[in-house]
Motif scaffolding. Structure first.
Motif, PDB file in Angstrom:
ATOM      1  N   ILE A  22       0.843  -1.197   0.000  1.00  0.00           N
ATOM      2  CA  ILE A  22       0.000   0.000   0.000  1.00  0.00           C
ATOM      3  C   ILE A  22       0.876   1.245   0.000  1.00  0.00           C
ATOM      4  N   ALA A  23       1.920   1.255   0.832  1.00  0.00           N
ATOM      5  CA  ALA A  23       2.825   2.405   0.897  1.00  0.00           C
ATOM      6  C   ALA A  23       3.529   2.633  -0.441  1.00  0.00           C
ATOM      7  N   GLU A  24       3.960   1.564  -1.077  1.00  0.00           N
ATOM      8  CA  GLU A  24       4.632   1.688  -2.373  1.00  0.00           C
ATOM      9  C   GLU A  24       3.683   2.211  -3.442  1.00  0.00           C
ATOM     10  N   ALA A  25       2.443   1.740  -3.414  1.00  0.00           N
ATOM     11  CA  ALA A  25       1.452   2.218  -4.385  1.00  0.00           C
ATOM     12  C   ALA A  25       1.143   3.698  -4.158  1.00  0.00           C
ATOM     13  N   GLN A  26       1.144   4.124  -2.893  1.00  0.00           N
ATOM     14  CA  GLN A  26       0.922   5.541  -2.597  1.00  0.00           C
ATOM     15  C   GLN A  26       2.072   6.392  -3.115  1.00  0.00           C
ATOM     16  N   LYS A  27       3.306   5.914  -2.935  1.00  0.00           N
ATOM     17  CA  LYS A  27       4.468   6.651  -3.426  1.00  0.00           C
ATOM     18  C   LYS A  27       4.448   6.758  -4.945  1.00  0.00           C
ATOM     19  N   ALA A  28       3.970   5.706  -5.604  1.00  0.00           N
ATOM     20  CA  ALA A  28       3.911   5.690  -7.061  1.00  0.00           C
ATOM     21  C   ALA A  28       2.664   6.402  -7.591  1.00  0.00           C
ATOM     22  N   ASP A  29       1.861   6.957  -6.694  1.00  0.00           N
ATOM     23  CA  ASP A  29       0.640   7.688  -7.045  1.00  0.00           C
ATOM     24  C   ASP A  29      -0.354   6.806  -7.821  1.00  0.00           C
ATOM     25  N   GLU A  30      -0.452   5.554  -7.386  1.00  0.00           N
ATOM     26  CA  GLU A  30      -1.418   4.624  -7.976  1.00  0.00           C
ATOM     27  C   GLU A  30      -2.645   4.560  -7.063  1.00  0.00           C
ATOM     28  N   THR A  31      -3.469   5.605  -7.121  1.00  0.00           N
ATOM     29  CA  THR A  31      -4.583   5.715  -6.180  1.00  0.00           C
ATOM     30  C   THR A  31      -5.603   4.597  -6.334  1.00  0.00           C
ATOM     31  N   ARG A  32      -5.823   4.147  -7.542  1.00  0.00           N
ATOM     32  CA  ARG A  32      -6.785   3.054  -7.739  1.00  0.00           C
ATOM     33  C   ARG A  32      -6.298   1.767  -7.091  1.00  0.00           C
ATOM     34  N   LEU A  33      -5.007   1.492  -7.236  1.00  0.00           N
ATOM     35  CA  LEU A  33      -4.439   0.292  -6.627  1.00  0.00           C
ATOM     36  C   LEU A  33      -4.457   0.407  -5.107  1.00  0.00           C
ATOM     37  N   VAL A  34      -4.185   1.592  -4.580  1.00  0.00           N
ATOM     38  CA  VAL A  34      -4.212   1.797  -3.123  1.00  0.00           C
ATOM     39  C   VAL A  34      -5.594   1.455  -2.582  1.00  0.00           C
ATOM     40  N   ARG A  35      -6.625   1.940  -3.261  1.00  0.00           N
ATOM     41  CA  ARG A  35      -8.003   1.679  -2.819  1.00  0.00           C
ATOM     42  C   ARG A  35      -8.294   0.175  -2.823  1.00  0.00           C
ATOM     43  N   ILE A  75      -1.474  -8.908  -6.205  1.00  0.00           N
ATOM     44  CA  ILE A  75      -1.390  -7.475  -6.497  1.00  0.00           C
ATOM     45  C   ILE A  75      -1.566  -7.214  -7.995  1.00  0.00           C
ATOM     46  N   GLU A  76      -0.942  -8.009  -8.817  1.00  0.00           N
ATOM     47  CA  GLU A  76      -1.061  -7.799 -10.269  1.00  0.00           C
ATOM     48  C   GLU A  76      -2.488  -8.015 -10.746  1.00  0.00           C
ATOM     49  N   GLY A  77      -3.218  -8.897 -10.090  1.00  0.00           N
ATOM     50  CA  GLY A  77      -4.619  -9.104 -10.436  1.00  0.00           C
ATOM     51  C   GLY A  77      -5.484  -7.908 -10.094  1.00  0.00           C
ATOM     52  N   LEU A  78      -5.094  -7.169  -9.058  1.00  0.00           N
ATOM     53  CA  LEU A  78      -5.842  -5.975  -8.654  1.00  0.00           C
ATOM     54  C   LEU A  78      -5.435  -4.734  -9.423  1.00  0.00           C
ATOM     55  N   ARG A  79      -4.283  -4.773 -10.052  1.00  0.00           N
ATOM     56  CA  ARG A  79      -3.798  -3.588 -10.764  1.00  0.00           C
ATOM     57  C   ARG A  79      -4.792  -3.236 -11.879  1.00  0.00           C
ATOM     58  N   PRO A  80      -5.270  -1.983 -11.896  1.00  0.00           N
ATOM     59  CA  PRO A  80      -6.257  -1.613 -12.907  1.00  0.00           C
ATOM     60  C   PRO A  80      -5.677  -1.671 -14.311  1.00  0.00           C
ATOM     61  N   GLY A  81      -6.464  -2.183 -15.208  1.00  0.00           N
ATOM     62  CA  GLY A  81      -6.088  -2.210 -16.609  1.00  0.00           C
ATOM     63  C   GLY A  81      -7.096  -1.389 -17.386  1.00  0.00           C
ATOM     64  N   PHE A  82      -6.659  -0.278 -17.903  1.00  0.00           N
ATOM     65  CA  PHE A  82      -7.581   0.613 -18.599  1.00  0.00           C
ATOM     66  C   PHE A  82      -7.770   0.116 -20.008  1.00  0.00           C
ATOM     67  N   GLY A  83      -8.979  -0.275 -20.336  1.00  0.00           N
ATOM     68  CA  GLY A  83      -9.246  -0.809 -21.659  1.00  0.00           C
ATOM     69  C   GLY A  83     -10.323  -0.054 -22.394  1.00  0.00           C
ATOM     70  N   GLY A  84     -10.694   1.089 -21.902  1.00  0.00           N
ATOM     71  CA  GLY A  84     -11.785   1.804 -22.552  1.00  0.00           C
ATOM     72  C   GLY A  84     -11.428   3.238 -22.827  1.00  0.00           C
ATOM     73  N   GLY A  85     -12.428   3.989 -23.048  1.00  0.00           N
ATOM     74  CA  GLY A  85     -12.243   5.412 -23.301  1.00  0.00           C
ATOM     75  C   GLY A  85     -12.359   5.742 -24.773  1.00  0.00           C
ATOM     76  N   ARG A  86     -12.358   7.005 -25.015  1.00  0.00           N
ATOM     77  CA  ARG A  86     -12.486   7.504 -26.375  1.00  0.00           C
ATOM     78  C   ARG A  86     -11.230   7.169 -27.167  1.00  0.00           C
ATOM     79  N   PRO A  87     -11.401   6.717 -28.417  1.00  0.00           N
ATOM     80  CA  PRO A  87     -10.215   6.424 -29.219  1.00  0.00           C
ATOM     81  C   PRO A  87      -9.458   7.709 -29.554  1.00  0.00           C
ATOM     82  N   PRO A  88      -8.159   7.611 -29.783  1.00  0.00           N
ATOM     83  CA  PRO A  88      -7.385   8.814 -30.078  1.00  0.00           C
ATOM     84  C   PRO A  88      -7.795   9.421 -31.415  1.00  0.00           C
ATOM     85  N   LYS A  89      -7.632  10.725 -31.505  1.00  0.00           N
ATOM     86  CA  LYS A  89      -7.924  11.417 -32.756  1.00  0.00           C
ATOM     87  C   LYS A  89      -6.850  11.065 -33.776  1.00  0.00           C
ATOM     88  N   PRO A  90      -7.202  11.102 -35.068  1.00  0.00           N
ATOM     89  CA  PRO A  90      -6.165  10.827 -36.071  1.00  0.00           C
ATOM     90  C   PRO A  90      -5.134  11.955 -36.090  1.00  0.00           C
TER      91      PRO A  90
END
Length: 107
Positions: A22-35, A75-90
């Protein structure tokens, strides 16, 4: 309390190792993983999934998903994987190529 509510939790880490993660995730600013790790810490402390989820502010379905992710991958199973969002502009080059193709196909 219903044992299915508590669920089985795999202890991938000791309490001190979990605190360190938890402390390492906080230092790395991984707020989703901390939660997510705080949720697991609450489960380690004996909370049911519902209680642990309420403490970190997540829905009941998410508690189940996070518990399974922890059991399957730690921990790796909990690490968020972002798979969505708006596609990049050309890029400008891609946009120019598209305009050329469209102009060529016009009568």
């Amino acid at each position: 309390m219903n044992s299915s509510q508590r669920g089985l939790l795999v202890k991938h880490l000791s309490d001190s190792e979990l605190d360190q993660a938890i402390a390492e995730a906080q230092k790395a600013d991984e707020t989703r993983l901390v939660r997510r790790l705080c949720y697991v810490k609450n489960l380690y402390a004996g909370d049911t999934r519902k209680e642990a989820g309420r403490r970190v502010g997540i829905s009941r379905s998410t508690t189940r998903r996070w518990a399974h992710a922890w059991n399957d991958g730690g921990i790796e199973g909990l690490r968020p994987g972002f798979g969505g969002g708006r596609p990049p502009k050309p890029s400008q080059t891609q946009f120019d190529e598209l305009c050329e193709l469209l102009e060529e196909g016009q009568p």
